[in-house]
Write a protein that holds these residues in place. Structure first.
Motif, PDB file in Angstrom:
ATOM      1  N   GLY A  78      61.266  33.152  42.499  1.00  0.00           N
ATOM      2  CA  GLY A  78      61.578  31.979  41.673  1.00  0.00           C
ATOM      3  C   GLY A  78      61.009  30.726  42.318  1.00  0.00           C
ATOM      4  O   GLY A  78      61.669  29.714  42.481  1.00  0.00           O
ATOM      5  N   PHE A  83      57.911  26.174  45.840  1.00  0.00           N
ATOM      6  CA  PHE A  83      58.816  25.872  46.960  1.00  0.00           C
ATOM      7  C   PHE A  83      59.782  27.001  47.247  1.00  0.00           C
ATOM      8  O   PHE A  83      60.447  27.455  46.310  1.00  0.00           O
ATOM      9  CB  PHE A  83      59.614  24.598  46.670  1.00  0.00           C
ATOM     10  N   ASP A 101      57.264  34.035  39.846  1.00  0.00           N
ATOM     11  CA  ASP A 101      58.054  33.216  38.923  1.00  0.00           C
ATOM     12  C   ASP A 101      57.949  33.784  37.514  1.00  0.00           C
ATOM     13  O   ASP A 101      56.925  34.344  37.122  1.00  0.00           O
ATOM     14  CB  ASP A 101      57.605  31.750  38.930  1.00  0.00           C
ATOM     15  N   ARG A 106      53.849  27.961  35.237  1.00  0.00           N
ATOM     16  CA  ARG A 106      54.010  27.618  36.659  1.00  0.00           C
ATOM     17  C   ARG A 106      53.131  28.516  37.522  1.00  0.00           C
ATOM     18  O   ARG A 106      52.549  28.059  38.504  1.00  0.00           O
ATOM     19  CB  ARG A 106      55.478  27.716  37.067  1.00  0.00           C
ATOM     20  N   ARG A 148      64.720  29.406  46.948  1.00  0.00           N
ATOM     21  CA  ARG A 148      65.420  28.121  46.913  1.00  0.00           C
ATOM     22  C   ARG A 148      65.755  27.766  45.469  1.00  0.00           C
ATOM     23  O   ARG A 148      64.879  27.826  44.586  1.00  0.00           O
ATOM     24  CB  ARG A 148      64.529  27.012  47.511  1.00  0.00           C
TER      25      ARG A 148
HETATM   26  N1  SAM Z   1      62.170  27.472  44.092  1.00  0.00           N
HETATM   27  C1  SAM Z   1      61.713  26.292  43.369  1.00  0.00           C
HETATM   28  C2  SAM Z   1      62.277  25.032  43.972  1.00  0.00           C
HETATM   29  O1  SAM Z   1      63.119  25.128  44.855  1.00  0.00           O
HETATM   30  O2  SAM Z   1      61.852  23.936  43.570  1.00  0.00           O
HETATM   31  C3  SAM Z   1      62.042  26.388  41.875  1.00  0.00           C
HETATM   32  C4  SAM Z   1      63.480  26.323  41.519  1.00  0.00           C
HETATM   33  S1  SAM Z   1      63.748  26.378  39.767  1.00  0.00           S
HETATM   34  C5  SAM Z   1      65.287  25.597  39.616  1.00  0.00           C
HETATM   35  C6  SAM Z   1      64.085  28.100  39.490  1.00  0.00           C
HETATM   36  C7  SAM Z   1      62.839  28.930  39.212  1.00  0.00           C
HETATM   37  O3  SAM Z   1      63.178  30.305  39.267  1.00  0.00           O
HETATM   38  C8  SAM Z   1      62.232  28.666  37.853  1.00  0.00           C
HETATM   39  O4  SAM Z   1      60.854  28.340  38.008  1.00  0.00           O
HETATM   40  C9  SAM Z   1      62.419  29.980  37.081  1.00  0.00           C
HETATM   41  O5  SAM Z   1      61.353  30.249  36.207  1.00  0.00           O
HETATM   42  C10 SAM Z   1      62.519  30.995  38.225  1.00  0.00           C
HETATM   43  N2  SAM Z   1      63.357  32.178  37.942  1.00  0.00           N
HETATM   44  C11 SAM Z   1      64.645  32.209  37.526  1.00  0.00           C
HETATM   45  N3  SAM Z   1      65.092  33.477  37.412  1.00  0.00           N
HETATM   46  C12 SAM Z   1      64.044  34.281  37.757  1.00  0.00           C
HETATM   47  C13 SAM Z   1      63.871  35.705  37.828  1.00  0.00           C
HETATM   48  N4  SAM Z   1      64.859  36.539  37.500  1.00  0.00           N
HETATM   49  N5  SAM Z   1      62.690  36.182  38.239  1.00  0.00           N
HETATM   50  C14 SAM Z   1      61.668  35.337  38.554  1.00  0.00           C
HETATM   51  N6  SAM Z   1      61.781  33.988  38.502  1.00  0.00           N
HETATM   52  C15 SAM Z   1      62.938  33.465  38.110  1.00  0.00           C
END
Ligand code: SAM
Length: 239
Positions: A78, A83, A101, A106, A148
């Motif tokens: 994710g 990040f 992701d 993205r 994160r």
């Molecule tokens: N890690 C980054 C940060 O700290 O800025 C992004 C955080 S963002 C709030 C959460 C991310 O997780 C999103 O881009 C979303 O698409 C991805 N995400 C959520 N659930 C997921 C899953 N089951 N598998 C892959 N990606 C996922």
């Protein structure tokens, strides 16, 4: 404080070197985030100094965990706009990094960042952790899985632990208060083959931001039934 100094201090306090070439990559990355954020939703943080502190320095702080100074292969679950995976890669050029992701736009952005910053050994993949976690090419193939701001510890453990090799680690970057969340996730972590090793408190220099790194060691293989199919970890959290 200048951006160079902010990044250097953030890195050197975790015993990481920092040079001009790395700085140039961070600045180019920052410009790309700002430019692309106008077309696709990448982050709510758009001001230069905030990007440096809350995204870059915050991500670099993951190196407080010494296991990441020597790890060879990591996956960022994710990763969003990258990040902590991209800052980690800038800090450790030799690191093999997979960025995962579920939002295709993205992932496209991350591919462009990798090319523009001339990062080698970075793979950006589009899909859900629940699916890739059951894929033989990715399952139990990483020294460390990091994440994160994706989910609570119980859900996150199910999404991340399957990627980690036995003997490796899952490292979650978490906010300042994690006690209850961690307590609730203890059973899930055990079922998934993990054991809480330590919690490291980190501070972002020049701010009042305090975060926690939760370090889980993988002591046995994750049972084949996990991760369950997409969405189940959220709907029926392991208890
Ligand atoms: N890690 C980054 C940060 O700290 O800025 C992004 C955080 S963002 C709030 C959460 C991310 O997780 C999103 O881009 C979303 O698409 C991805 N995400 C959520 N659930 C997921 C899953 N089951 N598998 C892959 N990606 C996922």
């Amino acid at each position: 404080m200048e951006y160079f100094e902010m990044l250097k201090q953030g890195a050197s306090n975790e015993n990481m070197d920092f040079n001009e070439a790395q700085y140039d990559k961070f600045i180019l990355y920052k410009e790309m985030i700002k430019e692309w954020n106008e077309k696709i939703n990448l982050t709510a943080i758009t001001e230069d100094e905030e990007i440096i502190k809350k995204h870059f320095v915050d991500s670099i702080k993951i190196f407080k965990f010494d296991g990441l100074k020597t790890a060879k292969k990591i996956i960022d679950i994710g990763t969003g706009a990258g990040f902590p995976g991209i800052p980690m890669k800038i800090m450790r050029e030799d690191l093999e990094v997979t960025l995962l992701d579920s939002l295709k736009k993205r992932v496209n952005f991350l591919e462009l960042v990798s090319t523009s910053l001339k990062l080698q050994k970075v793979e950006a993949i589009h899909g859900r952790a629940e699916d890739f976690g059951q894929n033989k090419k990715y399952r139990e193939k990483y020294d460390v899985a990091v994440s994160r701001a994706v989910a609570n510890m119980t859900v996150l453990a199910e999404l991340c632990m399957p990627f980690v090799k036995k003997g490796g680690y899952f490292v979650a970057l978490k906010g300042p208060s994690i006690k209850d969340e961690l307590q609730e996730s203890k059973k899930a972590i055990g079922i998934l083959g993990g054991k809480l090793q330590e919690i490291l408190e980190v501070e972002i220099e020049g701010s009042d931001l305090r975060h926690n790194l939760v370090i889980i060691k993988k002591i046995k293989e994750t049972p084949k039934t996990y991760p369950r199919k997409a969405g189940t970890a959220n709907k029926k959290p392991l208890k």
